[in-house]
Write an enzyme that holds these catalytic residues in place. Sequence first.
Site, PDB file in Angstrom:
ATOM      1  N   ARG A  20     -49.732  19.876  32.541  1.00 21.09           N
ATOM      2  CA  ARG A  20     -48.758  20.452  31.598  1.00 21.09           C
ATOM      3  C   ARG A  20     -48.861  19.677  30.279  1.00 21.09           C
ATOM      4  O   ARG A  20     -47.866  19.273  29.696  1.00 21.09           O
ATOM      5  CB  ARG A  20     -47.350  20.415  32.176  1.00 21.09           C
ATOM      6  CG  ARG A  20     -47.087  19.182  32.998  1.00 21.09           C
ATOM      7  CD  ARG A  20     -45.686  19.209  33.543  1.00 21.09           C
ATOM      8  NE  ARG A  20     -45.436  18.014  34.333  1.00 21.09           N
ATOM      9  CZ  ARG A  20     -44.228  17.529  34.547  1.00 21.09           C
ATOM     10  NH1 ARG A  20     -43.179  18.109  34.015  1.00 21.09           N
ATOM     11  NH2 ARG A  20     -44.063  16.454  35.277  1.00 21.09           N
ATOM     12  N   LYS A  22     -48.995  18.302  26.748  1.00 25.37           N
ATOM     13  CA  LYS A  22     -48.230  18.711  25.577  1.00 25.37           C
ATOM     14  C   LYS A  22     -48.885  18.231  24.301  1.00 25.37           C
ATOM     15  O   LYS A  22     -49.291  17.093  24.195  1.00 25.37           O
ATOM     16  CB  LYS A  22     -46.803  18.166  25.682  1.00 25.37           C
ATOM     17  CG  LYS A  22     -45.980  18.916  26.698  1.00 25.37           C
ATOM     18  CD  LYS A  22     -44.518  18.595  26.512  1.00 25.37           C
ATOM     19  CE  LYS A  22     -43.653  19.609  27.226  1.00 25.37           C
ATOM     20  NZ  LYS A  22     -42.237  19.278  27.114  1.00 25.37           N
ATOM     21  N   ASN A 152     -34.152   1.078  16.175  1.00 22.77           N
ATOM     22  CA  ASN A 152     -33.773   2.382  16.704  1.00 22.77           C
ATOM     23  C   ASN A 152     -33.717   3.301  15.493  1.00 22.77           C
ATOM     24  O   ASN A 152     -32.917   3.061  14.595  1.00 22.77           O
ATOM     25  CB  ASN A 152     -32.384   2.365  17.342  1.00 22.77           C
ATOM     26  CG  ASN A 152     -32.250   1.336  18.459  1.00 22.77           C
ATOM     27  OD1 ASN A 152     -33.243   0.943  19.067  1.00 22.77           O
ATOM     28  ND2 ASN A 152     -31.029   0.901  18.726  1.00 22.77           N
ATOM     29  N   ALA A 159     -29.729   5.035  17.447  1.00 22.85           N
ATOM     30  CA  ALA A 159     -29.180   4.584  16.164  1.00 22.85           C
ATOM     31  C   ALA A 159     -27.859   5.300  15.874  1.00 22.85           C
ATOM     32  O   ALA A 159     -27.760   6.510  16.026  1.00 22.85           O
ATOM     33  CB  ALA A 159     -30.169   4.845  15.040  1.00 22.85           C
ATOM     34  N   HIS A 165     -32.660   0.480   9.176  1.00 25.29           N
ATOM     35  CA  HIS A 165     -32.332  -0.895   9.576  1.00 25.29           C
ATOM     36  C   HIS A 165     -33.027  -1.224  10.880  1.00 25.29           C
ATOM     37  O   HIS A 165     -33.432  -0.330  11.615  1.00 25.29           O
ATOM     38  CB  HIS A 165     -30.811  -1.050   9.744  1.00 25.29           C
ATOM     39  CG  HIS A 165     -30.221  -0.284  10.892  1.00 25.29           C
ATOM     40  ND1 HIS A 165     -30.040   1.091  10.856  1.00 25.29           N
ATOM     41  CD2 HIS A 165     -29.800  -0.674  12.122  1.00 25.29           C
ATOM     42  CE1 HIS A 165     -29.517   1.492  12.000  1.00 25.29           C
ATOM     43  NE2 HIS A 165     -29.373   0.440  12.803  1.00 25.29           N
TER      44      HIS A 165
END
Length: 339
Positions: A20, A22, A152, A159, A165
Amino acid sequence: MPELRKDPIVQRWVIIATERAKRPMDFPPPDETPTSKGCPFCEGNEKMTPPEIFAVRKDGTPRDGPDWTVRVVPNKFPALRIEGDLGKVGLGIYDRMNGIGAHEVIIETTKHEEKLELQSVDSLFKVFNTYKLRLIDLKRDERFRYILIFKNDGKTAGASLSHPHSQLIATPVTPKRIREELLGAQHYYEYKDRCIFCDIIREEALQKERIVYENGGFIAFCPFASRFPFEIWIIPKRHDPDYDSIENDEIFAFADMMKTTVAKLSKALSHPHYNYVLHTGPVRWPRRGYWTTIDSDFHWHIEIIPRLTNVAGFEWGTGFYINPTVPEEAAGYLQETLV
Ligand SMILES: [Zn+2]
Ligand SMILES: [Zn+2]
Ligand SMILES: [Zn+2]
């Protein structure tokens, strides 16, 4: 046929689910309308954060005022607290200690919309030099065993604010993932008398199938046993266990590397949310038998994980990952994405 691949450092198996498979367009772009309204990290809103720990700012400008380029502040809702002692005790078979540590936010730019890939190499130099200075400073604290710097970017990546940041958390114990990696690298060195990361660089340069981008100082590639689609590791070509001994010319090369790699990800996958983690050597205050061989067997690096799939029951239950994109194909798409 799906394929099982083993990570040579931590011996973790992953399933590369070729059937599968992607491609970039199979992952829907995240929906996000970033708002700068009331953002505590924007220039002019300095009073909304706790007092700054460090800043790169225009000469003579006062702390916690405007005119800065990078600003480091304590996290307003820290996971760990900086004051106090460890208070280690046993409760029967259980262990506890006080939640001592540092939790800082590195605000990378004054501009709310200026994502990493949009910043100039010169501005990124200041950000990555700040990483170095914070590591040097926090490594002096004998209570800390590890300092993790991570980012993040976007809601799916954890985040809560969209202003660019990164964060830093210093912990009084060596985190489990880090420990596994350090031990894996140590075992490999004991066996082969070579650094596994240096060996990986050589192998990737030889096989040429998984390289995303390369410059004078660094190589970016999709690891052989990638856990996630479009996972990328960035490794410096010069062997060094510790990020904080990076030299100025290397910081420039690193800034170019990060800007280019993140720009490629962003273009190929329509601005996916992502995390990156900086894996650097642990704090090495002398302790009995504690990481005495790091200088030769560990090698700092960055792991970038775009958040395209969810970690589900199988992953939680086993520590095994299912990756729906073949790393060689992911690297091919990213290499061909021109930025
Ligand atoms: Zn902002
Ligand atoms: Zn090395
Ligand atoms: Zn790592």
